[in-house]
Scaffold this motif. Structure first.
Motif, mmCIF file in Angstrom:
data_model
loop_
_atom_site.group_PDB
_atom_site.id
_atom_site.type_symbol
_atom_site.label_atom_id
_atom_site.label_comp_id
_atom_site.label_asym_id
_atom_site.label_seq_id
_atom_site.Cartn_x
_atom_site.Cartn_y
_atom_site.Cartn_z
ATOM 1 N N PHE A 10 136.361 41.025 39.363
ATOM 2 C CA PHE A 10 135.190 41.117 40.237
ATOM 3 C C PHE A 10 134.692 39.725 40.610
ATOM 4 C CE2 PHE A 10 130.527 41.378 40.672
ATOM 5 C CZ PHE A 10 130.439 42.233 41.756
ATOM 6 N N VAL A 11 134.622 38.821 39.601
ATOM 7 C CA VAL A 11 134.182 37.445 39.865
ATOM 8 C C VAL A 11 135.144 36.759 40.831
ATOM 9 C CG1 VAL A 11 133.880 35.165 38.811
ATOM 10 C CG2 VAL A 11 132.926 37.184 37.694
ATOM 11 N N MET A 12 136.446 36.932 40.589
ATOM 12 C CA MET A 12 137.443 36.267 41.441
ATOM 13 C C MET A 12 137.351 36.780 42.871
ATOM 14 S SD MET A 12 140.680 36.254 38.824
ATOM 15 C CE MET A 12 141.831 35.593 40.028
ATOM 16 N N ASN A 13 137.186 38.073 43.055
ATOM 17 C CA ASN A 13 137.097 38.619 44.414
ATOM 18 C C ASN A 13 135.812 38.187 45.105
ATOM 19 O OD1 ASN A 13 139.560 39.969 44.315
ATOM 20 N ND2 ASN A 13 138.662 41.775 43.347
ATOM 21 N N CYS A 14 134.705 38.132 44.337
ATOM 22 C CA CYS A 14 133.446 37.672 44.927
ATOM 23 C C CYS A 14 133.557 36.209 45.368
ATOM 24 C CB CYS A 14 132.307 37.838 43.929
ATOM 25 S SG CYS A 14 131.792 39.563 43.663
ATOM 26 N N VAL A 15 134.212 35.397 44.513
ATOM 27 C CA VAL A 15 134.393 33.986 44.860
ATOM 28 C C VAL A 15 135.281 33.861 46.095
ATOM 29 C CG1 VAL A 15 135.412 31.806 44.079
ATOM 30 C CG2 VAL A 15 133.983 33.142 42.528
ATOM 31 N N THR A 16 136.325 34.696 46.176
ATOM 32 C CA THR A 16 137.215 34.659 47.353
ATOM 33 C C THR A 16 136.443 34.998 48.624
ATOM 34 O OG1 THR A 16 139.098 35.311 45.987
ATOM 35 C CG2 THR A 16 139.306 35.622 48.365
ATOM 36 N N VAL A 17 135.616 36.051 48.555
ATOM 37 C CA VAL A 17 134.797 36.434 49.716
ATOM 38 C C VAL A 17 133.831 35.307 50.083
ATOM 39 C CG1 VAL A 17 133.004 38.037 50.526
ATOM 40 C CG2 VAL A 17 134.991 38.902 49.279
ATOM 41 N N LEU A 18 133.238 34.679 49.046
ATOM 42 C CA LEU A 18 132.295 33.586 49.295
ATOM 43 C C LEU A 18 132.993 32.413 49.985
ATOM 44 C CD1 LEU A 18 129.423 32.463 48.845
ATOM 45 C CD2 LEU A 18 130.216 31.589 46.631
ATOM 46 N N ILE A 19 134.215 32.093 49.514
ATOM 47 C CA ILE A 19 134.959 30.983 50.129
ATOM 48 C C ILE A 19 135.315 31.326 51.577
ATOM 49 C CG2 ILE A 19 137.118 29.675 50.041
ATOM 50 C CD1 ILE A 19 137.002 29.941 46.987
ATOM 51 N N VAL A 20 135.769 32.571 51.810
ATOM 52 C CA VAL A 20 136.146 32.976 53.172
ATOM 53 C C VAL A 20 134.933 32.948 54.093
ATOM 54 C CG1 VAL A 20 136.968 34.905 54.589
ATOM 55 C CG2 VAL A 20 138.125 34.336 52.439
ATOM 56 N N TRP A 21 133.789 33.444 53.551
ATOM 57 C CA TRP A 21 132.581 33.468 54.382
ATOM 58 C C TRP A 21 132.124 32.050 54.725
ATOM 59 C CZ3 TRP A 21 127.524 31.741 53.456
ATOM 60 C CH2 TRP A 21 126.578 32.166 54.393
#
Length: 465
Positions: A118-129
């Motif tokens: 969950f943390v990794m996916n949230c960080v990925t979304v944050l980086i993409v955003w």
């Protein structure tokens, strides 16, 4: 393998990824800080919940092993007392404690992977955003953003690997501490700083106690006090007394299984504490109460003292110990198998083999620590007769509960609460030592004692003056 592939790989992978991130100058470095804080928070909460349980787990494993071993070793008395249900409940309790702890830790740790993903996916979304705005403004390329995501995931993975290793560390730490406790324990029996050996002119096989006293560590009183005696080669000393009088402790001072706390024990004129341990124990043949045999063959057990024991020594010792007959009746005779602990021979046979093992090395002093208890009277008498005939160059010390075992000794000492209360031959002690007479009366008839009722009464009142 674990250390090389995981413990070393994780920090290297994390450090290299951080260096590459810092080299990209994307302006998204703050997302790594958020990812590390989130991962640390997840790991901290889980470790706080599970770490105490992990430390207890090794203790619970030990408890299960202990109870299981006691049940297996004590299966006969458990059945004899009808305590099967009680022991099963005890084992169930130990197993349940371990099971509950393992279930708690496993359930808690099962949340780690989903939370990490969950943390990794949230960080990925944050980086993409955040990165999409840079791409839109023309200050960042899509390739740089994708590379940044890869590096960030490597950093998070490094933290995950270290976390998985840290789960195993508490149990390993507890186990390592227990092993370290054993390895760091110093033996109280140490080699002398300046070893001495008996001179060529010293009498061989002379054992002497000089005002010996002994106190167990942390005990308040001496268990043995003021013991004096001397026994020479060719002589037999008998030691008798009530249960708990210190007989076994006294003879264990001879081969330095314990060290005296007062006085001294000398062998051939040299204090045993000044003699090298290997030399002392080569000169002393000690037979404990419980005969212990090792897995192997009859021959390997009788030659346990080392290569110095020849075939002739082995057969001679077996003859004296009255063991030759049953050895040669076994399939394979001297090469017949002995199972662990000697469980495939009877108690009397195990005792005789233990005696033969000590005699085979031709010691100067032979110590029998109640070693005749498992022998019948006939075998006991034959063995003592053979000892007197063939061990004239050795001093013999016999601890016994039976009067018949020591009544023919050259000297008998009577112990009571660690003190010598009688000394002399069998006949002398019957007429002078109430404690000895009391033991003798419990085992021998008045006719065998050769005393009249008046003589017995006089001795019991205080002995002959």
């Amino acid at each position: 393998t674990l250390f090389i592939r995981m413990v070393l790989m994780a920090p290297i992978m994390g450090v290299v990824a951080i260096m590459r991130v810092l080299a990209t100058h994307t302006g998204l470095e703050w997302t790594i800080g958020i990812a590390v804080i989130a991962v640390s928070a997840v790991v901290g909460v889980l470790m706080g919940l599970t770490m105490p349980k992990f430390k207890k787990m090794q203790t619970y494993v030990d408890r299960v092993n202990l109870v299981a071993r006691e049940m297996l070793d004590g299966v006969m008395p458990i059945r004899a007392f009808g305590r099967q249900s009680h022991e099963l409940e005890r084992f169930d309790g130990a197993s349940r404690d371990l099971m509950d702890t393992q279930l708690f830790t496993n359930r808690a740790m099962s949340f780690m992977m989903p939370l990490m993903m969950f943390v990794m996916n949230c960080v990925t979304v944050l980086i993409v955003w955040a990165g999409s705005h840079g791409v839109s403004d023309g200050v960042m390329q899509v390739g740089d953003m994708m590379a940044f995501i890869s590096y960030t995931m490597q950093i998070v993975m490094a933290f995950m690997i270290l976390t998985m290793v840290s789960v195993m560390l508490p149990r390993a730490e507890v186990a390592a501490e227990r092993v370290e406790d054993v390895l760091s324990t110093q033996s109280s029996i140490r080699e002398p700083a300046h070893p001495k050996l008996p001179t060529a002119s010293a009498p061989r096989g002379e054992l002497a106690f000089h005002n010996v006293s002994f106190q167990y560590p942390d005990a308040r009183e001496d268990v043995i006090g003021g013991v004096d005696f001397t026994v020479h080669a060719g002589e037999t000393l008998g030691i008798i007394g009530s249960t708990g009088s210190g007989k076994s402790t006294l003879v264990q001072l001879i081969p330095r299984l314990y060290d005296v706390t007062g006085g001294k024990v000398t062998l051939d004129g040299v204090d045993v504490r000044d003699m090298p341990l290997s030399e002392l124990r080569r000169r002393v043949g000690y037979i404990p109460q419980q005969g212990m045999l090792f897995s192997g063959t009859v021959e390997s057990n009788l030659k346990f003292a080392g290569e110095s024991v020849s075939d002739d020594d082995m057969r001679r010792a077996a003859d004296i110990a009255q063991a030759t007959e049953f050895i040669e009746q076994r399939e394979g005779a001297w090469d017949s198998e002995i199972s662990q602990g000697g469980s495939n021979v009877s108690g009397g046979q195990r005792q005789r083999l233990s005696i033969a093992r000590a005699l085979a090395k031709r010691p100067e002093v032979i110590v029998f620590d109640d070693s005749f208890s498992a022998l019948d009277y006939k075998t006991d008498a034959l063995l003592r007769e053979q000892l007197a005939a063939h061990e004239k160059d050795s001093a013999v010390v016999v601890v016994a509960q039976r009067i018949a075992t020591i009544m023919h000794a050259d000297q008998v000492i009577v112990l009571d609460e660690g003190r010598v209360v009688g000394r002399g031959t069998h006949e002398q002690l019957l007429r002078s030592c109430p404690a000895y007479l009391e033991i003798a009366q419990s085992q021998l008839s008045a006719a065998e004692l050769g005393l009249t009722d008046a003589e017995i009464a006089r001795v019991m009142e205080g002995g002959e003056r």
